[in-house]
Design an enzyme around this catalytic site. Structure first.
Site, PDB file in Angstrom:
ATOM      1  N   ALA A 111       4.737  13.715  63.379  1.00 30.75           N
ATOM      2  CA  ALA A 111       5.230  14.581  65.223  1.00 30.75           C
ATOM      3  C   ALA A 111       5.754  12.879  65.473  1.00 30.75           C
ATOM      4  CB  ALA A 111       3.575  15.370  65.961  1.00 30.75           C
ATOM      5  N   GLY A 113       9.150  14.634  65.123  1.00 30.12           N
ATOM      6  CA  GLY A 113       9.843  15.374  64.121  1.00 30.12           C
ATOM      7  C   GLY A 113      10.829  14.949  63.751  1.00 30.12           C
ATOM      8  N   GLU A 133       1.280  15.851  60.244  1.00 30.81           N
ATOM      9  CA  GLU A 133       0.502  15.888  61.417  1.00 30.81           C
ATOM     10  C   GLU A 133      -0.543  15.937  61.702  1.00 30.81           C
ATOM     11  OE1 GLU A 133      -0.177  13.813  64.789  1.00 30.81           O
ATOM     12  OE2 GLU A 133       2.005  13.213  63.845  1.00 30.81           O
ATOM     13  N   ARG A 138       0.060  17.684  68.611  1.00 32.57           N
ATOM     14  CA  ARG A 138       0.747  16.937  67.725  1.00 32.57           C
ATOM     15  C   ARG A 138       1.360  17.733  67.136  1.00 32.57           C
ATOM     16  NH1 ARG A 138       2.682  12.141  68.765  1.00 32.57           N
ATOM     17  NH2 ARG A 138       3.254  11.807  66.807  1.00 32.57           N
ATOM     18  N   CYS A 231       7.563   1.336  65.305  1.00 31.83           N
ATOM     19  CA  CYS A 231       8.658   0.897  66.292  1.00 31.83           C
ATOM     20  C   CYS A 231       7.767  -0.195  67.052  1.00 31.83           C
ATOM     21  CB  CYS A 231       8.737   2.375  67.180  1.00 31.83           C
ATOM     22  SG  CYS A 231       7.203   3.265  67.553  1.00 31.83           S
TER      23      CYS A 231
END
Length: 424
Positions: A111, A113, A133, A138, A231
């Site tokens: 999620a 996606g 997920e 989510r 990230c």
């Protein structure tokens, strides 16, 4: 400038040395925004010709573009599934896997996606892609994005990674683990991530990521490939995490690493590592046997013969709801939100088509009601609209040939059948 955590600043100064000032100065700049063209519906050149945005190519994704629009998702063409709004640097991970049609693919932490649908586009409806997920709310957002983009070969699940590993040991050819992380690369885009950051959270994320990787390793088939991505800039969650994994899994080898910093590249920040598995074996799982009541199937087929120019394959029913499954659909014993295409439901002796079916269709294979842009906006907000009086029954509402959903035409009025949850 964003008020960055002092400890984060010290860590980045130590890591980047002379580059640290440029890195910290990047927080004075606005975040990068991007869109990825949905090639299941049109190619990048066709998308560009629509003139929706001023675009600049993303170097690591051939269908990705930088845009300046602050709200690129507020658009009829977004509702039609022509593109996915995605942070540009996040587009760097999925291409490393070089996913192809016919493969078995898993996006373990999927999620909302972005990376999973990126891989699904490359598959062109062939093979199986499982998008998982752990958080149910989510997972629902993920499922809606799969539906909007018209993806036909996806299974959306909501399960702990270790539960999936019990089902899919040695099954997948390609796995992407976009692990939950401390989110340092999202500080400009999501200021709340700054407030949540701490060194304790970095370490907690690293511990959780290690457990997720253990489950992923079990599910990857021999000679399969896996991408681990985050990230964040934290070495504990990135390079050190991968080195630790490789040291305890001799059957894996590192093929490539990518690191995006906002002062070096046009992106918020990302890390991705491609690994190859040489040991183990490739296993199959029990397949789901399509089944449904013959009388109900006849009702559904009558609808297709009247309104759609093909009959669905591998029809499976859950209660009175029908699905068209891709070939080789596994029998999955975890919570599943979506499998293949939800066709619709037989109720009161009649077949009512599902929104997901409309999003997979086109004027070439369905009866459509084409509308202009303003009428499309009205439709997307839930309103009825005037239509050709010769129209009768179910029609796919399209704008410039791209589907938006269903309407039912009676005496020159198109009654709106867009699900309430996705109206704008």
């Amino acid at each position: 400038m964003i008020d960055l955590p002092e400890e984060f600043v010290l860590r980045m100064r130590s890591r980047l040395g002379d580059e640290a000032e440029d890195f910290l100065a990047s927080y004075n700049l606005p975040p990068y925004r991007g869109v990825r063209v949905n090639t299941l519906k049109l190619n990048a050149s066709e998308f560009s010709s629509l003139g929706l945005f001023e675009m600049q190519p993303v170097p690591w994704e051939s269908n990705g573009f930088y845009v300046r629009d602050e709200k690129p998702g507020k658009n009829v063409f977004h509702a039609a599934g022509l593109y996915y709004v995605q942070e540009p640097s996040a587009m760097c991970a999925a291409p490393l896997l070089e996913v192809r049609g016919g493969e078995r693919v898993l996006d373990l932490c999927s999620a909302p996606g972005g990376k999973g649908t990126q891989m699904a586009q490359a598959m062109r409806g062939e093979g199986i892609i499982v998008l998982n997920e752990i958080n149910f709310s989510r997972a629902k957002i993920l499922s809606r994005n799969v539906e909007r983009l018209g993806i036909t070969n996806a299974v959306v699940t909501c399960a702990e990674p270790d539960k999936l590993a019990q089902i899919f040991e040695g099954y997948f050819d390609k796995i992407l683990v976009d692990a939950p992380c401390s989110g340092e690369g999202m500080f400009r885009k999501q200021p709340e991530a700054v407030q949540e950051w701490s060194l304790q959270n970095v370490r907690a994320c690293a511990e959780r990521q290690s457990k997720i990787l253990e489950s992923a390793a079990k599910m990857l088939a021999k000679d399969g490939s896996m991408v681990y991505s985050t990230c964040t800039f934290s070495e504990e969650e990135d390079e050190w995490q991968v080195r630790s994994f490789l040291s305890s899994h001799q059957e894996f080898s590192l093929v490539e690493e990518r690191r995006i910093y906002p002062h070096r590249d046009m992106g918020e920040g990302h890390y991705a590592a491609l690994m190859k598995k040489s040991g183990g074996e490739r296993r199959d799982v029990r397949l789901l046997k399509p089944c449904a009541d013959k009388k109900a199937i006849a009702v559904m087929q009558e609808f297709f013969k009247k309104n759609i120019k093909f009959l669905p394959k591998n029809v499976h029913a859950v209660g009175s709801t029908f699905y068209s499954l891709t070939d080789g659909m596994p029998d999955i014993s975890v919570q599943t939100l979506r499998a293949g295409i939800c066709l619709g439901e037989v109720t009161g002796g009649r077949f009512e088509p599902d929104h997901a079916l409309a999003m997979c269709l086109s004027p070439h294979n369905a009866d459509c009601a084409e509308v202009d842009y303003n009428t499309a906006l009205k439709y997307l907000s839930g309103e009825t609209f005037q239509c050709d009086e010769s129209f009768s029954g179910w029609k796919v509402v399209t704008h410039r040939g791209f589907p938006l959903g269903w309407c039912k035409c009676v005496n020159g009025v198109a009654k709106n059948h867009l699900p309430k949850g996705i109206r704008i």
